[in-house]
Write an enzyme that holds these catalytic residues in place. Structure first.
Site, PDB file in Angstrom:
ATOM      1  N   SER A  36       0.852  -1.198   0.000  1.00 54.08           N
ATOM      2  CA  SER A  36       0.000   0.000   0.000  1.00 54.08           C
ATOM      3  C   SER A  36       0.880   1.237   0.000  1.00 54.08           C
ATOM      4  O   SER A  36       1.984   1.220   0.558  1.00 54.08           O
ATOM      5  CB  SER A  36      -0.885   0.028   1.239  1.00 54.08           C
ATOM      6  OG  SER A  36      -0.138   0.419   2.365  1.00 54.08           O
ATOM      7  N   ASP A  37       0.399   2.322  -0.621  1.00 54.72           N
ATOM      8  CA  ASP A  37       1.082   3.584  -0.389  1.00 54.72           C
ATOM      9  C   ASP A  37       0.938   3.862   1.105  1.00 54.72           C
ATOM     10  O   ASP A  37       0.046   3.321   1.774  1.00 54.72           O
ATOM     11  CB  ASP A  37       0.506   4.720  -1.240  1.00 54.72           C
ATOM     12  CG  ASP A  37       1.481   5.901  -1.318  1.00 54.72           C
ATOM     13  OD1 ASP A  37       2.427   5.948  -0.498  1.00 54.72           O
ATOM     14  OD2 ASP A  37       1.307   6.771  -2.178  1.00 54.72           O
ATOM     15  N   TRP A  38       1.792   4.720   1.616  1.00 53.99           N
ATOM     16  CA  TRP A  38       1.887   4.901   3.073  1.00 53.99           C
ATOM     17  C   TRP A  38       0.575   5.480   3.653  1.00 53.99           C
ATOM     18  O   TRP A  38       0.249   6.641   3.450  1.00 53.99           O
ATOM     19  CB  TRP A  38       3.093   5.775   3.393  1.00 53.99           C
ATOM     20  CG  TRP A  38       4.359   4.987   3.646  1.00 53.99           C
ATOM     21  CD1 TRP A  38       5.198   5.151   4.710  1.00 53.99           C
ATOM     22  CD2 TRP A  38       4.922   3.921   2.882  1.00 53.99           C
ATOM     23  NE1 TRP A  38       6.235   4.251   4.645  1.00 53.99           N
ATOM     24  CE2 TRP A  38       6.088   3.487   3.536  1.00 53.99           C
ATOM     25  CE3 TRP A  38       4.545   3.267   1.705  1.00 53.99           C
ATOM     26  CZ2 TRP A  38       6.886   2.436   3.056  1.00 53.99           C
ATOM     27  CZ3 TRP A  38       5.337   2.220   1.221  1.00 53.99           C
ATOM     28  CH2 TRP A  38       6.482   1.833   1.894  1.00 53.99           C
TER      29      TRP A  38
ATOM     30  N   ALA B 224      -2.449   4.161   2.864  1.00 50.93           N
ATOM     31  CA  ALA B 224      -3.521   4.099   1.861  1.00 50.93           C
ATOM     32  C   ALA B 224      -4.579   3.038   2.159  1.00 50.93           C
ATOM     33  O   ALA B 224      -5.540   2.903   1.412  1.00 50.93           O
ATOM     34  CB  ALA B 224      -2.916   3.837   0.482  1.00 50.93           C
TER      35      ALA B 224
END
Ligand code: BGC
Length: 807
Positions: free
Chosen positions: A228-230, A232
């Site tokens: 995941s993006d940080w 997200a």
């Protein structure tokens, strides 16, 4: 020794298996109480940002590393070998730092020039983007370090980046926003793909089954991890079920509790949990076994590489015999940006460089006699009269027509573009333009060149006042030396624009629907992004896609196109000759001009390119292979790319507006009939100029009703809404909002109001969705507070009070 995943799983407790699914802190995977090897990942992409202390908003305190040119510059090399060279050096620095995954490269398509993060992306064109990204990924991974292809997908703006909903029709998604990812996945085989924050067609990147499972895994065959993006992730059970592998960072234990509860309630089976935990072991823990030793290197060597890369990337936009400049000439350098150089962007990709560039010093070191006049201050937009007047006075004293050359350093400053915020226009700082006007009144155009900096298109209207423009983009820490190489003629410029430079922002296709105060973003321009729009709708531009000058000239001839495919490939060949007096490199570009159809299709599309080195008088034959994809559109009804039969034209030359070689070719394929005249009427108009698509028309193309967050009522607020939206809706929210604003002010006390760090933290918090903020706000937004804010916004006061007492 291969890791026996089944065996390891059998030794792990339920809590340990759950702990594998999220990061441990900001940058590591979990080691499950020492039972499995943990790995570290760091940003990327144009250098290493290894943060030792895990502090929120700490984007400058990373270990020193080489800062290479950012992606928007690298793409202008039009040479995958250049991306490879950079990737090799970064991988080696990663190995020395014991980093297993470099978070990059950014592969999003530049939908609008205004996106604050465009400097981290390659191009407005998916073909060029895909080739550069694949080359970068392949090389980092050849060196035994993993990559994270990001941000998947349709992540085109920073405004409301954690809650925005990219409403994009399936054809535009498949033909514009996904092909570069597809190429990078199939060719580069990245160890991980990073999902984006935003929603695409209603579903968040971290749990978007259509993107993560149907397309990425099932269609493209990706078998690595989705990270995941940080911050997200939200609704984590759904995330893992729909294709997410690892949540980053650790969400302060909140999601572990959610997963444990779901497991105990029987909502997650043992089989599922084992599969998810096993995926993390397979994709991450094994990387720690593979990591080979780093090759010895010095930062000086890497700086030389950064310089050589930037030499290939800078784009000469104008040159009326001003450049190159001989050493004997007196040189006046004007502008704060010549010493406080802009060479990278702000945000998660911010590198702590091993050297700070300074062009005045670099020219002096090369033997030039230089006078520097500061002229303006980079950190403000307004005129500092003392600085400006003194520059003008000294210029009058020192400038000698014909015997002095003047270089004016200018461009977008840090507060103009960066992660977390978008621009509203393409203007340059007022103080710079004001000073340039005054300078141009004193200096003959033949003696005046602008050296420009910035990661995205800017207003080049000032060009009339100068005799030359050399655009450096954000050229990395050796940009100072690269300026000297190119200005002195030691290196002949060979970069070409990987994006169009428009006259004004109102000429750009998405401008009415970009970065608005609304989560629901309408991609009404559909497939007409970048040059696809300007060329199809006859919109004049300042500098076209693929444009860039050289100190020599090139001639194209002898186009040959085979008239049939062999093994799905069609070979095109032609000759390029250097007809000038100095050696140089030319990027030869191949476009396909599409037949006119009864459905929307870009008039012209880039389908091949090659950079060639030529000595004076030398001629080389260039061969480019086209594939079926070169003549295909995505047929939504069949869910696949289809070759469309018709009369095409192959066009070759130095930029999209200068294609001297042309050959018609008849392509066999499928007939395709889609009467889209009502859906996209402007496309079918004779002598069209620009387009305007109504909501209803776009809904026809989109195939469903468009969402609009302005329709949200009390009761519709969830933990996935932004802090900004939720806190406006209740007294409790307004108080918390006030406190948060105050804390941010105190955190950045003494820093200028428009400091990029402050902008990023402020936008990050206010525009972050509440569930994501639990992970990335450093504890400021706890799960309890997030839920209380939502209950208050929905006027569920009793539930809000009950939350206080819940465990
Ligand atoms: C950015 C990513 C980055 C991550 C870790 C996020 O905010 O969107 O590109 O890799 O932070 O720093």
């Amino acid at each position: 020794m291969a890791m026996d995943i089944e065996k390891i799983l059998s030794t792990l407790t339920i809590d340990e298996k759950i702990s594998l699914l999220s990061g441990d802190g900001d940058w590591h995977t979990s080691n499950c109480n020492g039972k499995v090897p943990a790995i570290m990942m760091t940003d990327g992409p144009h250098g290493l940002r290894k943060v030792e202390s895990e502090k929120v908003g700490d984007i400058t305190g990373s270990n020193p590393a080489t800062c290479f040119p950012t992606a928007s510059a690298v793409a202008c090399s039009w040479d995958p070998e250049v991306a490879k060279k950079m990737a090799n050096a970064i991988a080696n620095e990663a190995k020395r730092e014991k980093v297993s995954i470099v978070l990059g490269c950014g592969t999003n398509i530049k939908r609008s020039p205004l996106c604050g993060r465009n400097f981290e992306y390659f191009s407005e064109d998916p073909f060029l983007t895909g080739k550069m990204a694949a080359s970068y990924i392949k090389e980092v991974q050849n060196e035994g370090v993993g990559t994270s292809l990001k941000h998947f997908a349709a992540n085109s703006q920073e405004t409301r980046r954690m809650t925005s909903n990219s409403q994009v029709d399936e054809r535009a998604l498949r033909e514009i926003y996904l092909p570069a990812f597809e190429e990078a996945v199939k060719e580069g085989k990245p160890a991980t793909v990073m999902c984006s924050y935003n929603r695409t067609n209603g579903e968040f990147g971290s749990r978007n089954k259509h993107l993560l499972t149907d397309i990425l895994r099932n269609e493209w065959g990706f078998d690595g991890a989705v990270v995941s993006d940080w911050g997200a992730t939200n609704d984590v059970v759904k995330c893992y079920r729909n294709g997410l592998t690892l949540e980053m960072p650790d969400c302060k234990g909140y999601h572990k509790k959610v997963l444990k509860k779901a497991y105990e309630a029987g909502e997650i089976s043992d089989e599922e949990l084992n599969t998810w935990a096993g995926n993390v072991l397979r994709c991450f823990s094994t990387l720690s076994e593979k990591a080979p030793e780093c090759k010895p290197f010095s930062f000086e060597d890497h700086e030389t590489i950064a310089r050589e890369i930037e030499d290939e990337c800078a784009v000469l936009l104008k040159n009326d015999n001003v450049l190159p400049i001989e050493k004997e000439k007196k040189l006046i350098i004007i502008g704060d940006m010549a010493v406080n150089m802009r060479f990278q962007g702000g945000g998660s990709s911010h590198i702590n460089p091993t050297h700070k560039p300074n062009a005045v010093r670099a020219f002096e070191e090369e033997g030039f006699f230089v006078k520097h006049l500061k002229g303006y201050l980079s950190e403000i937009d307004t005129i500092d009269e003392k600085t400006e007047n003194s520059a003008i006075e000294l210029l009058k004293e020192n400038y000698e027509k014909g015997n002095t050359k003047v270089l004016f350093f200018m461009g977008l400053t840090d507060s103009y573009e960066g992660e977390g915020y978008d621009r509203k226009n393409i203007n340059l700082p007022f103080n710079q333009i004001h000073l340039l006007r005054k300078v141009s009144e004193l200096v003959d155009k033949k003696d005046l060149a602008a050296i420009t900096f910035g990661g995205a298109p800017m207003d080049f209207d000032f060009e009339e006042k100068v005799g030359a423009v050399l655009h450096m983009y954000l050229g990395g820490q050796a940009v100072d030396k690269a300026v000297v190489d190119l200005v002195s003629g030691k290196v002949n410029p060979s970069g070409k624009l990987a994006e169009t430079m428009p006259y004004s922002v109102s000429d750009t296709p998405a401008y009415r629907y970009f970065g608005l105060d609304n989560d629901d973003v309408e991609y009404r321009e559909s497939i007409f992004v970048g040059y696809r729009y300007y060329e199809t709708f006859n919109v004049p531009v300042k500098y076209p896609f693929g444009y860039g000058l050289s100190y020599t000239d090139f001639e194209y001839s002898d186009l040959k196109v085979k008239d049939s495919y062999e093994n799905g490939e069609l070979t095109v060949s032609f000759k390029v000759k250097n007809i000038g007096n100095v050696a140089g490199k030319e990027v030869a570009e191949l476009y396909v001009i599409n037949p006119k159809e009864n459905f929307i299709r870009s008039a012209i599309e880039l389908k091949g390119f090659k950079k060639v080195y030529l000595n004076p008088g030398e001629e080389k034959e260039v061969e480019i292979k086209l594939s079926e994809r070169s003549f295909s559109v995505f047929d939504v009804s069949k869910n696949k790319f289809t070759v469309i039969e018709g009369e095409y034209e192959i066009a070759v030359g130095g930029n999209i507006k200068d294609l001297p070689l042309r050959k018609k070719i008849s392509i066999k394929g499928e007939k395709y009939f889609r009467d889209e005249e009502k859906l996209f009427p402007d496309y079918f108009k004779e002598n069209k100029r620009g387009m305007e698509i109504s909501k209803e028309q776009f809904e026809g193309l989109y195939g469903r009703k468009l969402g609009n967050d302005k329709d949200r009522k009390r009761g519709d607020y969830t933990i996935c809404c932004s802090f900004d939206d939720v806190t406006r809706k209740s007294l409790f929210g307004l108080i918390i909002r006030g406190v948060v604003s105050l804390v941010i002010k105190l955190m950045f006390k003494g820093k200028p109001k428009n400091s990029p760090e402050m902008k990023m933290v402020r936008m990050g918090l206010f525009e972050g969705n509440l569930e994501g903020l639990i992970s990335v706000s450093g504890g400021a937004i706890s799960p309890k507070l997030a839920n209380m804010l939502v209950y208050n916004a929905n006027r569920k006061y009793f539930k809000a009070i009950k939350t206080i007492f819940e465990k």
